[in-house]
Design an enzyme around this catalytic site. Sequence first.
Site: not given
Length: 518
Positions: A180, A402, A99, A333, A102, A429, A304, A93
């Site tokens: 991107c 979740d 940025c 959830y 990432c 997550c 997603q 990139c």
Amino acid sequence: MKSPGKHQNNTRPRNDKQPDAKLAVGQQMTLTIKSLGINGEGIGYFKRKIVFVEKALPGEVVHAEVTEVKEKYAVAKLLRVVEKSPARVEPPCPVYEQCGGCSLQHMDYQAQLASKQELVIESLRKYARLENPPVAPTIGMDNPWGYRNKAQFQVGRQDGKLVAGLYQTGSHQLVDLETCQVQHEATTTIVRTAKKVIEELGIPVYDERKRTGVIRTVVARVAFATGETQLTLVTATPDIPRVKELILELRTRLPELVSIVQNVNPKKTSVIFGDTTRELWGRPSIAEKLGELSFDLSARAFFQLNPEQTRKLYDEVKKAAGLTGSELLLDLYCGTGTISLWLAPYAREVRGIELIPEAVEDARTNAERNRAQNVQFHVGRAEVLMPKWAKQGIKPDVVVVDPPRTGLDDALIRSLLEVQPKKLVYVSCNPSTLAKDIAKLLAEYELVQVQPVDMFPHTAHVEAVSLLVRKNKKIGDGSAGKCRGGTSVKISKEAKYDENHCHQHIRRRPRQGTRVLY
């Protein structure tokens, strides 16, 4: 975050009372990087103090300068790499350093996968006190680029030029993203074209400081399965100047568009979407498929961001659940019901519970569209409905959770320990909150396996699917409420339900100076 003691040579006894290192902003030092932190930064140690060094990799010796000092840690910027890791690569990139979207493009992809597995392992060692947690290698992507199906870029003006992108790390300066690498090419083409048309027509963009202008955010979405695309313009005002010309130019230059939508958000807020949405042209939604399931995605509907990895994630949930067709499964959830619908063909009955009414409405619509006859969706708190049903004789065989990054609500953990389904499948997550919750659940459950899945390559984010199986012991044998080693499980009765669901369909824009991690 790892304990400093694990990363130092054992040249002193553990009870050494040597004071922590005195560090000052501007101080330079040479460090050996031991591991990666949860945000992808390198972790080194200056005597007894943790030092986070952005863009440094494990195994490297780096020269760094302290930029921030806290009581328990310091932050330093990388000045140069003295000894380079074999995993270090050149980021593709062109604006990677500015940025901040990432955080790991400078790390070889296979090394990223290994580091994410290690992050889950270390979290379970630290918080759940499991010596050798059963964590499998991370499931990655064959091609870890162009995976995001949605671009959500803020617009503004810099030096008289219209720009659209993300905010630079640690500032309120927009980084203009013409391309991107992690976005699907269709989304970057839509944003780039919309930006050009808005500029040509002289439509004013929103100025946050002055609170003037019209266009705030450009949102582009592509359906991977069907190729249909949608453009949403988030505006500060109900009216868009030269709107007919705008629509005509967009349709002409982007013939693949099937939906052009306006969302109005006049508030001074970090929430991207407002309450009012209307179609400017075409259909109100685009058609998408996930496996055998079909979805209509409106401008604000959650879906997603990485469809390819989502299928792998849900297959791991299905594998962990081990359904035979006779089970009652609860999906807590549940959001818009994607996991419920994915598992429904393999269970006797599925019940989803979600606090957000709009998400439940979407879930019911999705169930109807996919003719799922054995699925119900309920608005409410899982820690209330699950024990209520259990008292009525409706006890789940399998529970899937979740939760948001904050993990399970303490009241829900208490309910799970009381109801005691045979299996718990925990989709996480956040490795830290996963491990903390598992530490409490070990009072009644055994951790059988953990499968990390890389949902967002080139970021530090990692998803994990964990299987916990109820222990074979009699209820009331005196062991309830104890974790491994006899530690009591302390659960606050006053704990409030966390509504900040990470799968909530209302997304927030990062505050000034924050970075997008996934």
